[in-house]
Design a protein around this motif. Sequence first.
Motif, mmCIF file in Angstrom:
data_model
loop_
_atom_site.group_PDB
_atom_site.id
_atom_site.type_symbol
_atom_site.label_atom_id
_atom_site.label_comp_id
_atom_site.label_asym_id
_atom_site.label_seq_id
_atom_site.Cartn_x
_atom_site.Cartn_y
_atom_site.Cartn_z
ATOM 1 N N LYS A 40 0.832 -1.204 0.000
ATOM 2 C CA LYS A 40 0.000 0.000 0.000
ATOM 3 C C LYS A 40 0.863 1.250 0.000
ATOM 4 O O LYS A 40 0.504 2.262 -0.621
ATOM 5 N N GLU A 41 1.999 1.208 0.705
ATOM 6 C CA GLU A 41 2.896 2.360 0.714
ATOM 7 C C GLU A 41 3.398 2.658 -0.698
ATOM 8 O O GLU A 41 3.409 3.811 -1.138
ATOM 9 N N ILE A 42 3.797 1.605 -1.402
ATOM 10 C CA ILE A 42 4.271 1.784 -2.779
ATOM 11 C C ILE A 42 3.127 2.232 -3.671
ATOM 12 O O ILE A 42 3.268 3.135 -4.497
ATOM 13 N N THR A 43 1.956 1.603 -3.497
ATOM 14 C CA THR A 43 0.793 1.975 -4.319
ATOM 15 C C THR A 43 0.424 3.420 -4.094
ATOM 16 O O THR A 43 0.145 4.164 -5.051
ATOM 17 N N PHE A 44 0.431 3.847 -2.825
ATOM 18 C CA PHE A 44 0.083 5.241 -2.525
ATOM 19 C C PHE A 44 1.075 6.194 -3.164
ATOM 20 O O PHE A 44 0.697 7.220 -3.737
ATOM 21 N N GLN A 45 2.360 5.839 -3.100
ATOM 22 C CA GLN A 45 3.369 6.714 -3.715
ATOM 23 C C GLN A 45 3.176 6.784 -5.223
ATOM 24 O O GLN A 45 3.246 7.872 -5.822
ATOM 25 N N LEU A 46 2.921 5.622 -5.858
ATOM 26 C CA LEU A 46 2.707 5.616 -7.309
ATOM 27 C C LEU A 46 1.471 6.438 -7.676
ATOM 28 O O LEU A 46 1.471 7.177 -8.658
ATOM 29 N N GLN A 47 0.417 6.303 -6.867
ATOM 30 C CA GLN A 47 -0.801 7.053 -7.159
ATOM 31 C C GLN A 47 -0.584 8.542 -6.939
ATOM 32 O O GLN A 47 -1.102 9.379 -7.694
ATOM 33 N N GLU A 48 0.217 8.892 -5.896
ATOM 34 C CA GLU A 48 0.545 10.306 -5.688
ATOM 35 C C GLU A 48 1.318 10.852 -6.887
ATOM 36 O O GLU A 48 1.057 11.968 -7.357
ATOM 37 N N ASP A 49 2.301 10.069 -7.367
ATOM 38 C CA ASP A 49 3.076 10.499 -8.539
ATOM 39 C C ASP A 49 2.172 10.661 -9.753
ATOM 40 O O ASP A 49 2.343 11.587 -10.559
ATOM 41 N N LEU A 50 1.198 9.753 -9.882
ATOM 42 C CA LEU A 50 0.271 9.824 -11.010
ATOM 43 C C LEU A 50 -0.581 11.086 -10.932
ATOM 44 O O LEU A 50 -0.782 11.776 -11.939
ATOM 45 N N MET A 51 -1.054 11.415 -9.728
ATOM 46 C CA MET A 51 -1.877 12.614 -9.573
ATOM 47 C C MET A 51 -1.041 13.881 -9.793
ATOM 48 O O MET A 51 -1.518 14.866 -10.348
ATOM 49 N N LYS A 52 0.242 13.849 -9.355
ATOM 50 C CA LYS A 52 1.119 14.993 -9.630
ATOM 51 C C LYS A 52 1.279 15.183 -11.128
ATOM 52 O O LYS A 52 1.309 16.313 -11.632
ATOM 53 N N LEU A 53 1.404 14.061 -11.833
ATOM 54 C CA LEU A 53 1.559 14.144 -13.296
ATOM 55 C C LEU A 53 0.296 14.712 -13.932
ATOM 56 O O LEU A 53 0.372 15.514 -14.866
ATOM 57 N N LEU A 54 -0.868 14.321 -13.421
ATOM 58 C CA LEU A 54 -2.122 14.858 -13.952
ATOM 59 C C LEU A 54 -2.233 16.351 -13.650
ATOM 60 O O LEU A 54 -2.724 17.126 -14.477
ATOM 61 N N ASN A 55 -1.782 16.756 -12.454
ATOM 62 C CA ASN A 55 -1.793 18.189 -12.115
ATOM 63 C C ASN A 55 -0.839 18.973 -13.012
ATOM 64 O O ASN A 55 -1.129 20.090 -13.435
ATOM 65 N N GLU A 56 0.322 18.357 -13.288
ATOM 66 C CA GLU A 56 1.277 19.015 -14.191
ATOM 67 C C GLU A 56 0.669 19.161 -15.581
ATOM 68 O O GLU A 56 0.820 20.195 -16.239
ATOM 69 N N LEU A 57 -0.036 18.107 -16.042
ATOM 70 C CA LEU A 57 -0.708 18.181 -17.347
ATOM 71 C C LEU A 57 -1.741 19.309 -17.347
ATOM 72 O O LEU A 57 -1.861 20.041 -18.334
ATOM 73 N N TYR A 58 -2.452 19.443 -16.247
ATOM 74 C CA TYR A 58 -3.456 20.517 -16.156
ATOM 75 C C TYR A 58 -2.779 21.891 -16.240
ATOM 76 O O TYR A 58 -3.250 22.802 -16.920
ATOM 77 N N THR A 59 -1.626 22.013 -15.560
ATOM 78 C CA THR A 59 -0.914 23.300 -15.554
ATOM 79 C C THR A 59 -0.424 23.676 -16.939
ATOM 80 O O THR A 59 -0.619 24.805 -17.400
ATOM 81 N N VAL A 60 0.230 22.719 -17.619
ATOM 82 C CA VAL A 60 0.760 23.055 -18.950
ATOM 83 C C VAL A 60 -0.366 23.268 -19.949
ATOM 84 O O VAL A 60 -0.232 24.047 -20.896
ATOM 85 N N MET A 61 -1.494 22.582 -19.761
ATOM 86 C CA MET A 61 -2.647 22.799 -20.640
ATOM 87 C C MET A 61 -3.178 24.217 -20.451
ATOM 88 O O MET A 61 -3.486 24.914 -21.425
ATOM 89 N N LYS A 62 -3.253 24.655 -19.192
ATOM 90 C CA LYS A 62 -3.720 26.013 -18.917
ATOM 91 C C LYS A 62 -2.756 27.054 -19.500
ATOM 92 O O LYS A 62 -3.183 28.070 -20.047
ATOM 93 N N THR A 63 -1.445 26.773 -19.370
ATOM 94 C CA THR A 63 -0.453 27.698 -19.928
ATOM 95 C C THR A 63 -0.614 27.803 -21.439
ATOM 96 O O THR A 63 -0.601 28.897 -22.024
ATOM 97 N N TYR A 64 -0.780 26.651 -22.081
ATOM 98 C CA TYR A 64 -0.977 26.659 -23.540
ATOM 99 C C TYR A 64 -2.240 27.416 -23.910
ATOM 100 O O TYR A 64 -2.250 28.225 -24.837
ATOM 101 N N HIS A 65 -3.329 27.189 -23.202
ATOM 102 C CA HIS A 65 -4.584 27.883 -23.494
ATOM 103 C C HIS A 65 -4.422 29.393 -23.325
ATOM 104 O O HIS A 65 -4.947 30.187 -24.123
ATOM 105 N N MET A 66 -3.691 29.777 -22.260
ATOM 106 C CA MET A 66 -3.501 31.198 -22.000
ATOM 107 C C MET A 66 -2.740 31.864 -23.152
ATOM 108 O O MET A 66 -3.151 32.906 -23.671
ATOM 109 N N TYR A 67 -1.610 31.226 -23.566
ATOM 110 C CA TYR A 67 -0.827 31.822 -24.642
ATOM 111 C C TYR A 67 -1.587 31.814 -25.962
ATOM 112 O O TYR A 67 -1.445 32.726 -26.782
ATOM 113 N N HIS A 68 -2.372 30.782 -26.186
ATOM 114 C CA HIS A 68 -3.127 30.758 -27.430
ATOM 115 C C HIS A 68 -4.191 31.841 -27.442
ATOM 116 O O HIS A 68 -4.460 32.464 -28.480
#
Length: 696
Positions: A144-172
């Motif tokens: 569970k510790e490993i699973t939680f860490q992997l899921q946290e990393d996955l959610m961070k990646l999704l948040n990063e995707l959201y951030t860069v998507m917003k940046t792209y939308h803003m510049y466009h």
Amino acid sequence: MSNSNKSKKDKEILAEYESQVKDVRAQLVEQQRCLEQQTEMRVQLLQDLQDFFRKKSEIETEYSRNLEKLAERFMAKTRSTKDHQQYKKDQNLLSPVNCWYLLLNQVRRESKDHATLSDLYLNNVITRLTHISEDSARLLKRSKEITFQLQEDLMKLLNELYTVMKTYHMYHAETISAEAKLREVERQEGRVKGVSGSGGVEPVFGLRIEERHQRRNAARKMEKMREKRKAKYSENKLKTLKARNEYLLTLEATNASVFKYYIHDLPDIIDCCDLGYHSSLSRALRTYLSAELSLEASRRAGLEVLEGAVEGLDPARDRQRLLGLYPTAFCPPARFSFQAHMGDMVNQIAAQPQVQSELTLRLTQLQTRLATLKIENEEVKKTWGATLTTLQDMTVPDDSDVSGSFTHSPSSESVKSSVSDGYLNKPSLAKRRANQQETELFYFTKFREYLEGSNLISKLQAKHDVLKKAIAEGYKADMLTTSRGRKNSHSKHQDSTKAIPLLVESCIRYINLHGLQHQGIFRVSGSQVEVNDIKNSFERGNDPLIDEESSRDINSVAGVLKLYFRGLENPVFPTDRFNDLISCVRMENLYERAQCIRKIMLGVPRATLVVIRYLFAFLNHLSQYSDENMMDAGNLAIVFGPTLLPTPDTLDQVACQAHVNEVIKTVILHHDNIFPDTKELSGPVYEKCMTGDQYW
């Protein structure tokens, strides 16, 4: 499309993305619940088995006692008879009497066999099941510790995707606005030129000449305005291009990571939860089988059914069955698709001439990084595999055969039966258990290290593949080229550096364009000769980094920037507030810590504060590429801590350094909350998507 419609469309896109992320988050929670439920079912099963064998042990004990009483009752009756005396002498009896005595001896033998069986159930099988239950709970916790860490990393990646998507939308959006302004200026210029070109006879000759002058001036102004709008439009379009590229790269990396997690990582995690469970349960049940089969061969037909079930213990098939039982939890979600912004239909990496060299450099860096990571991860995988083999050998020793416990003395009077002396009575049991748990810990450490490495390889490989494809296909997008004049651009460059020193601004711009993904940036030293050359050029008032054709070593440029701040007479952080800054680190709440540092920084002169704000915005941006450049906020803090916040000579340098690094790390991560925005503090603001002609 009206502004309201555009805003509505943006909200719909963001809502769709948030809905998809919400579904993924729900899946991750459901996965944890499923794994916990699976272990709870196992523990309950093991508990039921223990209760079963405990009761069976009681039954066997009672049965053994009853058999012993039965045999003793009839033996007592026969001891006083002549037949018994004759039996003691030569055992030459009639066959019916002999059968009677043999029958009584068989009952006594059977009594001892059932006592042995009860002992095996109570002190062998039940103990094994207890250990399996303890192991299952421990393995679930670590998994569970490993699973939680992997899921946290996955959610961070999704948040990063959201951030860069917003940046792209803003510049466009800015590009669309700039284009609209350009078109409006062109229409106004057309109207002015149309009016200027129309014929007519004026009553007064002097008035007509003056009006011509005015119209010519108006036409020139409109032409200048058009050129300005055109340059702004081109700049914004290039920013959009880079932001979209970054978004597509992050999108590809996110999809690759999500796919790997669901297809590769989850089965491995389930295997970790199952580690040793099936083999240990098999061992416990084989002990039972051996006892029962040795006790009564006639019962083999019924026990073969259970034996077949024991032989059928298969962790791989059980894992597949678990995945099939919960398809909604373990099925990979739909791939995240590119969310085009306001009609932008370009959905692949654009390898246009402006970014061709940058993309090629980045591809080369990724290839080098991937080659190193794959070698390292392969070594970790080999160690992990060898540890797994060792652990399996530890958890499945061939000690389930207890047929030796049912040996008897040849004498018909003295029937002996050995008790369980295999699994529990060995002195090495405690040591064996300790070694097993130590090996388990090392196994999970290597498993975690392998997953982290393979996840990083998966993300970088996704970026590498899409970059390689874009460069190979030579995808080129239509874009307006900007005319740049050296003299005019140089004057603009000088205007932009009024608040930020030329050296700081130029070095940061160069690293932004060429070194965000450079491995070891600021940690690896550059050429001292080149560092001195660049530094001396800046001191003469020149900018050696302004020429795009120049190929300066990134590490040398980074070294010049570090050297500049190290050479300041007064550090950028106030020396007299050193203790106050260090005391902020003691606050565990990160928001309160950032606010504490903010109050202190507001006392810094405004000109210095503008420079610090610019620097830390850049460092924060640089840390976002830590997967590739290996420089997260902590590593950058180690590099810049002694330079930006030196420890006073009166204090212990070593004792204070960790606190200094934590202050700098906090400022890097929370610079938005620490430094005033442009409304409170006017001055240049660092932009993530810089262009080669930004300061020309």
